[in-house]
Scaffold this active site. Structure first.
Site, mmCIF file in Angstrom:
data_model
loop_
_atom_site.group_PDB
_atom_site.id
_atom_site.type_symbol
_atom_site.label_atom_id
_atom_site.label_comp_id
_atom_site.label_asym_id
_atom_site.label_seq_id
_atom_site.Cartn_x
_atom_site.Cartn_y
_atom_site.Cartn_z
ATOM 1 N N TYR A 68 0.806 -1.130 0.076
ATOM 2 C CA TYR A 68 0.033 -0.058 0.141
ATOM 3 C C TYR A 68 0.902 1.017 0.052
ATOM 4 O O TYR A 68 1.383 1.759 1.066
ATOM 5 C CB TYR A 68 -0.968 -0.023 1.325
ATOM 6 C CG TYR A 68 -2.054 -0.876 1.126
ATOM 7 C CD1 TYR A 68 -2.083 -1.840 0.254
ATOM 8 C CD2 TYR A 68 -2.714 -1.410 2.525
ATOM 9 C CE1 TYR A 68 -3.257 -2.934 0.029
ATOM 10 C CE2 TYR A 68 -3.884 -2.153 2.457
ATOM 11 C CZ TYR A 68 -3.999 -2.869 1.432
ATOM 12 O OH TYR A 68 -4.932 -3.853 1.480
ATOM 13 N N PHE A 223 -13.964 -4.786 -0.605
ATOM 14 C CA PHE A 223 -14.818 -4.362 -1.491
ATOM 15 C C PHE A 223 -16.243 -4.563 -0.729
ATOM 16 O O PHE A 223 -17.186 -5.025 -1.482
ATOM 17 C CB PHE A 223 -14.712 -4.962 -2.764
ATOM 18 C CG PHE A 223 -13.386 -4.799 -3.650
ATOM 19 C CD1 PHE A 223 -12.663 -3.819 -3.235
ATOM 20 C CD2 PHE A 223 -12.972 -5.613 -4.502
ATOM 21 C CE1 PHE A 223 -11.607 -3.448 -3.661
ATOM 22 C CE2 PHE A 223 -11.733 -5.498 -5.064
ATOM 23 C CZ PHE A 223 -11.058 -4.645 -4.771
ATOM 24 N N PRO A 224 -16.533 -4.167 0.364
ATOM 25 C CA PRO A 224 -17.827 -4.335 1.020
ATOM 26 C C PRO A 224 -19.115 -3.474 0.368
ATOM 27 O O PRO A 224 -20.149 -3.914 0.639
ATOM 28 C CB PRO A 224 -17.604 -3.759 2.426
ATOM 29 C CG PRO A 224 -16.552 -2.797 2.296
ATOM 30 C CD PRO A 224 -15.649 -3.270 1.308
ATOM 31 N N LEU A 225 -18.722 -2.539 -0.341
ATOM 32 C CA LEU A 225 -19.866 -1.935 -1.081
ATOM 33 C C LEU A 225 -19.861 -1.999 -2.610
ATOM 34 O O LEU A 225 -20.614 -1.542 -3.384
ATOM 35 C CB LEU A 225 -19.652 -0.563 -0.783
ATOM 36 C CG LEU A 225 -20.040 -0.001 0.688
ATOM 37 C CD1 LEU A 225 -19.655 1.377 0.926
ATOM 38 C CD2 LEU A 225 -21.213 -0.361 1.040
ATOM 39 N N GLY A 226 -18.942 -3.233 -3.012
ATOM 40 C CA GLY A 226 -18.955 -3.413 -4.566
ATOM 41 C C GLY A 226 -18.313 -2.361 -5.293
ATOM 42 O O GLY A 226 -17.687 -1.308 -4.822
ATOM 43 N N GLY A 227 -18.296 -2.459 -6.455
ATOM 44 C CA GLY A 227 -18.189 -1.119 -7.222
ATOM 45 C C GLY A 227 -16.772 -0.557 -7.428
ATOM 46 O O GLY A 227 -16.441 0.561 -7.780
ATOM 47 N N PRO A 230 -14.445 -1.116 -12.835
ATOM 48 C CA PRO A 230 -15.285 -1.126 -13.774
ATOM 49 C C PRO A 230 -15.842 -2.618 -13.887
ATOM 50 O O PRO A 230 -15.136 -3.304 -14.015
ATOM 51 C CB PRO A 230 -14.512 -0.688 -14.944
ATOM 52 C CG PRO A 230 -13.539 0.249 -14.532
ATOM 53 C CD PRO A 230 -13.348 -0.329 -13.041
#
Length: 311
Positions: A68, A223-227, A230
């Site tokens: 990171y 990615f707990p909210l997706g998106g 692309p």
């Protein structure tokens, strides 16, 4: 009472545990942690200030990696987090920074690379032992896929990880980007947590989550909210999520995070943000009460993320 003399309902700082109590590697932690990756967007002073606010808000576990910001994020954690904060640092190996390459990182799956990555994490974090280290594999996406000499048998990787644990350089072993079969094969080595991409709209790993629950393994979705890339659907754009948020007077992001906490008791969240307001909203999601009717409507949202391979 904990070893620090505080109630198990509070962190070492005395703050209520964000999202309530969870368990990670045998320790009681807040169910909402903090994913530090996005701190690479901030300057050092601001990143340190955000981490201090994280602790103040009742968070006591952080997700990080040497790759990171090519060590920047680890160095900020070293500067910001104090011993008395009693924070569980969770790092990962299996990839290394690649600042001159086509992407920000390259796979580093071979045993000698895993060992070197642990040593690099120890140095940049300024620790003698990293409490939890996740072995980032490439069994499932989104993410890179191993090719050539980066295709390494799981047993060879677990051998070096358990050796590092026996040497005291890591406290516990986790897994990331793995399949059900990989977890089953790894369980005899002692697995503390699993990190896979998972959200309300990406629930292909429901069987894996169930196995974690049955085996006492923490489930820490990224990615707990997706998106995030692309082609990946966004939780915040789902009509049922938007309607629930409007009903409770909160944001769709908060509904997406609250659903995860309600979905299974072994879920530990590690949402990341470089914004103080978003940080406080993420923490507040842990106090939301979703009733049975609302949960049923959210549970009915179809999963459709599929298996997207990047890079």
């Amino acid at each position: 009472m904990t070893a620090t003399g505080k109630s198990s309902e509070t962190t070492a700082s005395g703050a209520p545990r964000a999202g309530g109590r969870g368990t990670l590697a045998g320790r009681t932690v807040s169910r909402i942690g903090y994913g530090a990756m996005q701190l690479e967007r901030n300057d050092r002073a601001d990143a340190v200030a955000i981490l201090r606010r994280v602790v103040e808000l009742g968070v006591d576990h952080l997700d990080t990696a040497q790759f990171y910001g090519n060590g920047f994020v680890n160095s900020v954690i070293r500067a910001a987090i104090r011993g008395e904060d009693d924070v569980v640092i969770v790092s990962k190996v299996g990839a290394d920074p690649d600042p001159d390459g086509p992407g920000p990182l390259r796979l580093a799956q071979r045993p000698e690379q895993l060992r070197a990555s642990v040593e690099n994490n120890l140095a940049s974090l300024g620790l003698e032992q990293i409490p939890v280290v996740n072995l980032r594999r490439t069994d499932t996406g989104p993410g890179l896929r191993a090719e050539g000499d980066q295709v390494v048998p799981l047993d060879d990787q677990l051998a070096v990880m358990t050796a590092l644990r026996d040497e005291g350089k890591i406290g516990a072993i986790g897994l990331s980007a793995v399949s059900v079969d990989t977890l089953r094969r790894a369980l005899p080595a002692g697995i503390a947590c699993v990190q896979n991409a998972y959200s309300l709209v990406a629930r292909d790993d429901e069987k894996l989550l169930g196995l974690c629950l049955a085996e006492g393994v923490a489930w820490m979705p990224f990615f707990p909210l997706g998106g995030a890339f692309p082609g990946l659907p966004k939780v915040t754009e789902e009509p049922a999520v938007v309607a629930a948020a409007k009903s409770l007077g909160v944001t769709p992001s908060q509904i997406g995070l609250a659903w995860l906490l309600h979905h299974a008791p072994n879920v530990l969240l590690i949402p990341g943000t470089s914004n103080r307001r978003h940080l406080e909203e993420n923490i507040a999601a842990g106090a939301l009460d979703l009733d049975k009717e609302m949960l049923a409507e959210l549970d009915a949202v179809p999963t459709r993320a599929g298996d997207i391979v990047l890079g």
